[in-house]
Design a protein around this motif. Structure first.
Motif, PDB file in Angstrom:
ATOM      1  N   TRP A 261     -14.026  15.389  38.817  1.00 18.87           N
ATOM      2  CA  TRP A 261     -13.594  15.173  37.437  1.00 18.87           C
ATOM      3  C   TRP A 261     -12.983  13.791  37.334  1.00 18.87           C
ATOM      4  N   VAL A 262     -13.323  13.055  36.273  1.00 19.69           N
ATOM      5  CA  VAL A 262     -12.702  11.759  36.001  1.00 19.69           C
ATOM      6  C   VAL A 262     -11.432  12.014  35.196  1.00 19.69           C
ATOM      7  N   LEU A 263     -10.321  11.458  35.687  1.00 20.01           N
ATOM      8  CA  LEU A 263      -9.045  11.557  34.974  1.00 20.01           C
ATOM      9  C   LEU A 263      -9.000  10.421  33.965  1.00 20.01           C
ATOM     10  N   SER A 264      -9.068  10.752  32.690  1.00 23.19           N
ATOM     11  CA  SER A 264      -9.220   9.728  31.653  1.00 23.19           C
ATOM     12  C   SER A 264      -7.948   8.944  31.365  1.00 23.19           C
ATOM     13  N   GLY A 265      -6.786   9.541  31.646  1.00 25.96           N
ATOM     14  CA  GLY A 265      -5.530   8.899  31.261  1.00 25.96           C
ATOM     15  C   GLY A 265      -5.189   9.144  29.803  1.00 25.96           C
ATOM     16  N   ASP A 266      -6.069   9.877  29.087  1.00 25.20           N
ATOM     17  CA  ASP A 266      -5.838  10.221  27.685  1.00 25.20           C
ATOM     18  C   ASP A 266      -5.255  11.620  27.594  1.00 25.20           C
ATOM     19  N   LEU A 267      -4.342  11.804  26.670  1.00 23.59           N
ATOM     20  CA  LEU A 267      -3.785  13.130  26.407  1.00 23.59           C
ATOM     21  C   LEU A 267      -4.456  13.712  25.174  1.00 23.59           C
ATOM     22  N   GLY A 268      -4.652  15.017  25.191  1.00 21.03           N
ATOM     23  CA  GLY A 268      -5.278  15.664  24.049  1.00 21.03           C
ATOM     24  C   GLY A 268      -5.218  17.175  24.174  1.00 21.03           C
ATOM     25  N   TYR A 269      -5.862  17.836  23.244  1.00 23.36           N
ATOM     26  CA  TYR A 269      -5.904  19.296  23.251  1.00 23.36           C
ATOM     27  C   TYR A 269      -7.232  19.758  22.671  1.00 23.36           C
ATOM     28  N   GLN A 270      -7.549  21.005  22.943  1.00 17.69           N
ATOM     29  CA  GLN A 270      -8.783  21.618  22.450  1.00 17.69           C
ATOM     30  C   GLN A 270      -8.401  22.683  21.427  1.00 17.69           C
ATOM     31  N   ASP A 271      -9.076  22.680  20.266  1.00 19.51           N
ATOM     32  CA  ASP A 271      -8.769  23.685  19.249  1.00 19.51           C
ATOM     33  C   ASP A 271      -9.565  24.968  19.517  1.00 19.51           C
ATOM     34  N   ASP A 272      -9.360  25.977  18.679  1.00 14.96           N
ATOM     35  CA  ASP A 272     -10.006  27.280  18.854  1.00 14.96           C
ATOM     36  C   ASP A 272     -11.524  27.210  18.733  1.00 14.96           C
ATOM     37  N   ASP A 273     -12.028  26.160  18.070  1.00 14.58           N
ATOM     38  CA  ASP A 273     -13.482  26.003  17.922  1.00 14.58           C
ATOM     39  C   ASP A 273     -14.103  25.192  19.057  1.00 14.58           C
ATOM     40  N   GLY A 274     -13.291  24.742  20.017  1.00 18.01           N
ATOM     41  CA  GLY A 274     -13.806  23.994  21.157  1.00 18.01           C
ATOM     42  C   GLY A 274     -13.812  22.489  20.986  1.00 18.01           C
TER      43      GLY A 274
END
Length: 181
Positions: A36-49
């Protein structure tokens, strides 16, 4: 939950090519052997993907050994009805790191001192004292990148001690070069 965005697939890189050969810094291999490439970006996934970007992992202010995440400050302050947009950055006060908050307002005629108090009290209740800005600056508009994102780098102050040390290093190199002529 916000976390680091990582990417995997058949076309990801094997690592970074350096003078000493490939390095796998920035890569993570899971228990199944998948890279896996660690992007350094923070984020989240919603219920729809769908994935949503929320900031950079390395955007961090260290104050007296404590990690302060500017995106946490911006998320809380950005919810204030009075705030159009805001950006928390590292500032310096007598050589010590501190939080400086820049903000633009929906209505420029509000009581700015009362708003500063409200911001500081809210952040102190939500986080630790290290998250409370020592300096809050209201601007008509915050600087933007060509992609219309807040340009936090233009607002970030350089560490004066590091800048002085770098200047001395460059000056010594120039003297060394001039002295060898």
């Amino acid at each position: 939950t916000v976390g680091e965005i990582v990417i995997s697939g058949p076309t990801i890189m094997e690592g970074y090519l350096t003078e000493d050969g490939p390095k796998d810094a920035g890569l993570y291999t899971d228990e199944n052997g998948e890279k896996w490439v660690l992007s350094g970006d923070l984020g989240y996934q919603d219920d729809d993907g769908f994935f949503y970007f929320s900031g950079r992992k390395k955007r961090l202010i260290i104050i007296s050994g404590y990690n302060v995440y500017p995106t946490d400050i911006e998320r809380v302050v950005g919810e204030f009805a009075e705030i159009h947009e805001c950006c928390a950055v590292q500032g310096w006060d007598n050589g010590r790191s501190m939080v400086r908050l820049y903000a633009s307002l929906h209505n420029k005629d509000i009581d700015k001192e009362a708003l500063k108090t409200k911001i500081c009290e809210t952040l102190e209740n939500e986080f630790s004292k290290f998250y409370v800005p020592r300096d809050i600056i209201f601007m008509d508009e915050l600087p933007q990148t060509p992609l219309m994102k807040i340009d936090f780098m233009k607002l970030t102050e350089a560490d004066p001690e590091k800048a002085r040390a770098e200047a001395k290093k460059v000056l010594a190199e120039v003297k060394n070069i001039v002295g060898s002529w």
